[in-house]
Design a protein around this motif. Sequence first.
Motif, PDB file in Angstrom:
ATOM      1  N   GLU A 207      23.431 -15.108   5.627  1.00  0.00           N
ATOM      2  CA  GLU A 207      22.863 -14.281   6.446  1.00  0.00           C
ATOM      3  C   GLU A 207      23.426 -12.657   6.320  1.00  0.00           C
ATOM      4  O   GLU A 207      22.819 -11.833   6.273  1.00  0.00           O
ATOM      5  N   THR A 208      24.558 -12.793   5.918  1.00  0.00           N
ATOM      6  CA  THR A 208      25.147 -11.360   5.324  1.00  0.00           C
ATOM      7  C   THR A 208      24.720 -11.034   4.055  1.00  0.00           C
ATOM      8  O   THR A 208      24.563  -9.881   4.004  1.00  0.00           O
ATOM      9  N   VAL A 209      24.464 -12.022   3.177  1.00  0.00           N
ATOM     10  CA  VAL A 209      23.797 -11.631   2.088  1.00  0.00           C
ATOM     11  C   VAL A 209      22.440 -10.961   2.245  1.00  0.00           C
ATOM     12  O   VAL A 209      21.875 -10.029   1.698  1.00  0.00           O
ATOM     13  N   ALA A 210      21.657 -11.631   3.039  1.00  0.00           N
ATOM     14  CA  ALA A 210      20.354 -11.131   3.637  1.00  0.00           C
ATOM     15  C   ALA A 210      20.379  -9.740   4.091  1.00  0.00           C
ATOM     16  O   ALA A 210      19.440  -8.816   3.769  1.00  0.00           O
ATOM     17  N   ARG A 211      21.420  -9.583   5.009  1.00  0.00           N
ATOM     18  CA  ARG A 211      21.451  -8.207   5.814  1.00  0.00           C
ATOM     19  C   ARG A 211      21.725  -7.040   4.506  1.00  0.00           C
ATOM     20  O   ARG A 211      21.504  -5.901   4.753  1.00  0.00           O
ATOM     21  N   SER A 212      22.704  -7.438   3.730  1.00  0.00           N
ATOM     22  CA  SER A 212      23.187  -6.380   2.840  1.00  0.00           C
ATOM     23  C   SER A 212      22.478  -6.155   1.508  1.00  0.00           C
ATOM     24  O   SER A 212      22.895  -5.302   0.739  1.00  0.00           O
ATOM     25  N   ARG A 217      17.843 -11.498   0.127  1.00  0.00           N
ATOM     26  CA  ARG A 217      18.287 -12.893  -0.552  1.00  0.00           C
ATOM     27  C   ARG A 217      19.085 -12.806  -1.737  1.00  0.00           C
ATOM     28  O   ARG A 217      19.048 -11.656  -2.382  1.00  0.00           O
ATOM     29  N   PRO A 218      19.599 -13.889  -1.910  1.00  0.00           N
ATOM     30  CA  PRO A 218      20.626 -13.713  -3.109  1.00  0.00           C
ATOM     31  C   PRO A 218      19.593 -14.009  -4.148  1.00  0.00           C
ATOM     32  O   PRO A 218      18.452 -14.332  -4.190  1.00  0.00           O
ATOM     33  N   ILE A 250      21.094  -3.332  -3.820  1.00  0.00           N
ATOM     34  CA  ILE A 250      22.297  -3.439  -3.150  1.00  0.00           C
ATOM     35  C   ILE A 250      22.893  -1.840  -3.700  1.00  0.00           C
ATOM     36  O   ILE A 250      23.241  -1.142  -2.602  1.00  0.00           O
ATOM     37  N   THR A 251      22.974  -1.351  -5.023  1.00  0.00           N
ATOM     38  CA  THR A 251      23.271  -0.323  -5.139  1.00  0.00           C
ATOM     39  C   THR A 251      22.519   1.045  -4.831  1.00  0.00           C
ATOM     40  O   THR A 251      22.821   2.163  -4.738  1.00  0.00           O
ATOM     41  N   ALA A 252      21.302   0.571  -4.493  1.00  0.00           N
ATOM     42  CA  ALA A 252      20.297   1.802  -4.151  1.00  0.00           C
ATOM     43  C   ALA A 252      20.639   2.235  -2.649  1.00  0.00           C
ATOM     44  O   ALA A 252      20.325   3.332  -2.239  1.00  0.00           O
ATOM     45  N   LEU A 256      26.479  -2.968   3.321  1.00  0.00           N
ATOM     46  CA  LEU A 256      27.208  -4.191   3.556  1.00  0.00           C
ATOM     47  C   LEU A 256      27.744  -4.286   4.987  1.00  0.00           C
ATOM     48  O   LEU A 256      27.938  -3.391   5.811  1.00  0.00           O
ATOM     49  N   SER A 257      27.363  -5.609   5.415  1.00  0.00           N
ATOM     50  CA  SER A 257      27.553  -5.591   7.080  1.00  0.00           C
ATOM     51  C   SER A 257      27.583  -7.012   7.492  1.00  0.00           C
ATOM     52  O   SER A 257      27.292  -8.080   6.764  1.00  0.00           O
TER      53      SER A 257
END
Length: 257
Positions: A207-212, A217-218, A250-252, A256-257
């Motif tokens: 869930e953290t990966v999905a939010r951030s 998704r990974p 991610i870099t765009a 992170l949350s």
Amino acid sequence: MGLLDDKVTIITGAGRGIGAAAARLFAREGALLVLAARTGAEVEALAAELRAGGTPAVAVAADLTTADGAERTVAAALSAFGRLDAAFDNAGSGPVPAPLAERSEDDWDEVHALNLRGSWLCLRAQLRVMAAGGRGGSVVLNSGVGALVGGFGDGVQQAAKHGLAGLVKAATADYAGHGIRVNAVAPGVVRTPATEGFFAAGPEFEETVARSTPLGRPARDTEIAEAAAWLLSDRASYVAGVTLPVDGGITATWRLS
């Protein structure tokens, strides 16, 4: 024609995860392969699988944190195929994330031995042979999104990934005149055997990966392999000195949350 037709290509860390996915993809794209990892049984089984499918492939059991391991891998390419055209320096490891001040000197040494020193040793051996051969070549390092942003995961590993970005730039400055392109891929979170424990522990990590991650998704290991194949190929002939994010955005946005 495949992206990597007739290119003699080394893949380090080829026993599992991104390395094994790259080996199967590069084989489909026409590469002649040298597969290297500490886990000799794994790379030998993978090389046998690829040979059965018609791809010339040799396996090397090597400790890639040592100059001997890096040089033996290059020597295997020369012995089997007479040249070296490309390399995907993928071998690496990652600790369980923890605050920087809680890391020990042993943690630093262990992480940097493979992620930075080992990549440098492999790159050094490959550049020497490519420059001497006069044919040019292409090398891609597997870095990480931690090379491009702050606060992503473990600071000790992040320092190593920043070092890889520096190696890419230095190697480009030194060897582009020899027709050798050096780049890196910078994955975000990738679902592999090495990260499966995080996902298996419960839904919170996913869930953290999905939010951030803007794509939600990974990454799949094959998605990182696809980016590396393109950078190694002649279709990326004017791309040099780049650390390419393959991170789902991610870099765009960095949220992170």
